[in-house]
Design a protein around this motif. Structure first.
Motif, PDB file in Angstrom:
ATOM      1  N   SER A  76       0.831  -1.198   0.000  1.00  0.00           N
ATOM      2  CA  SER A  76       0.000   0.000   0.000  1.00  0.00           C
ATOM      3  C   SER A  76       0.868   1.250   0.000  1.00  0.00           C
ATOM      4  CB  SER A  76      -0.913  -0.001   1.229  1.00  0.00           C
ATOM      5  OG  SER A  76      -0.143   0.024   2.400  1.00  0.00           O
ATOM      6  N   GLY A  77       0.210   2.382  -0.100  1.00  0.00           N
ATOM      7  CA  GLY A  77       0.907   3.656  -0.071  1.00  0.00           C
ATOM      8  C   GLY A  77       1.741   3.865  -1.322  1.00  0.00           C
ATOM      9  N   VAL A  78       2.864   4.520  -1.139  1.00  0.00           N
ATOM     10  CA  VAL A  78       3.752   4.871  -2.251  1.00  0.00           C
ATOM     11  C   VAL A  78       4.312   3.615  -2.919  1.00  0.00           C
ATOM     12  CG1 VAL A  78       5.893   6.051  -2.830  1.00  0.00           C
ATOM     13  CG2 VAL A  78       4.317   7.081  -1.215  1.00  0.00           C
ATOM     14  N   GLU A  79       4.551   2.562  -2.130  1.00  0.00           N
ATOM     15  CA  GLU A  79       5.095   1.323  -2.698  1.00  0.00           C
ATOM     16  C   GLU A  79       4.156   0.733  -3.751  1.00  0.00           C
ATOM     17  OE1 GLU A  79       8.137  -0.112  -2.164  1.00  0.00           O
ATOM     18  OE2 GLU A  79       8.554   1.721  -1.049  1.00  0.00           O
ATOM     19  N   ALA A  80       2.848   0.920  -3.593  1.00  0.00           N
ATOM     20  CA  ALA A  80       1.880   0.373  -4.534  1.00  0.00           C
ATOM     21  C   ALA A  80       1.912   1.106  -5.876  1.00  0.00           C
ATOM     22  CB  ALA A  80       0.479   0.441  -3.941  1.00  0.00           C
ATOM     23  N   LYS A  82       4.735   2.149  -7.448  1.00  0.00           N
ATOM     24  CA  LYS A  82       5.919   1.771  -8.237  1.00  0.00           C
ATOM     25  C   LYS A  82       5.546   0.688  -9.240  1.00  0.00           C
ATOM     26  CE  LYS A  82       9.242   2.823  -4.627  1.00  0.00           C
ATOM     27  NZ  LYS A  82      10.273   2.295  -3.746  1.00  0.00           N
ATOM     28  N   TRP A 106       0.213  14.070 -10.615  1.00  0.00           N
ATOM     29  CA  TRP A 106       1.492  14.076  -9.899  1.00  0.00           C
ATOM     30  C   TRP A 106       2.517  14.897 -10.676  1.00  0.00           C
ATOM     31  CZ3 TRP A 106       3.434  11.011  -5.700  1.00  0.00           C
ATOM     32  CH2 TRP A 106       2.473  10.223  -5.068  1.00  0.00           C
TER      33      TRP A 106
END
Length: 136
Positions: A76-80, A82, A106
């Motif tokens: 989740s979050g920013v990792e999702a 990538k 973005w």
């Protein structure tokens, strides 16, 4: 009746310590109580308690340990973000630009500073650096 009292007594440390072995021993005690209810003798009750408890510990414990060792699959979050695809809204070059990623706008910059992407082009997000997506 004593087996059921024993099962409850084993359930208390299960709740307090979260050690599943106590639960398995409690199930063995319930199985022994069922054996007593069906007319089994004391020796048979003890054998049923031992066999059920040992079988549960031997079978369930390794499975539980394997599940406990696995990391969750949910990212989740920013990792999702990538590795996802995005659409360029405003030209993206070494001085910046804008993309639409996961339904949001973005700021973006290219991974290779000599590269540029025009509006409408599809790009892949390599990483997120603060509030800026690094794309290629």
């Amino acid at each position: 009746m004593w087996w059921l009292i024993g099962a409850v007594a084993l359930g208390i440390p299960l709740v307090l310590t979260a050690m599943p072995e106590f639960g398995m021993l409690a199930v063995g005690a319930v199985a022994a109580a069922v054996t007593a209810g069906l007319g089994g003798g004391v020796a048979m009750q003890a054998v049923v308690f031992a066999v059920v408890s040992v079988a549960l510990i031997a079978v369930v414990r390794p499975i539980a340990a394997r599940h406990r060792a696995q990391r969750p699959e949910l990212i989740s979050g920013v990792e999702a973000l990538k590795g996802r695809s995005a659409v360029v809204l405003e030209r993206v070059d070494s001085s910046g630009g804008r993309i639409k990623l996961a339904g949001e706008v973005w700021s973006a910059r290219p991974l290779d500073t000599e590269q540029s992407f025009e509006a409408g082009q599809e790009v892949d997000v390599v990483e997120i650096d603060g509030a800026t997506a690094v794309v290629m």
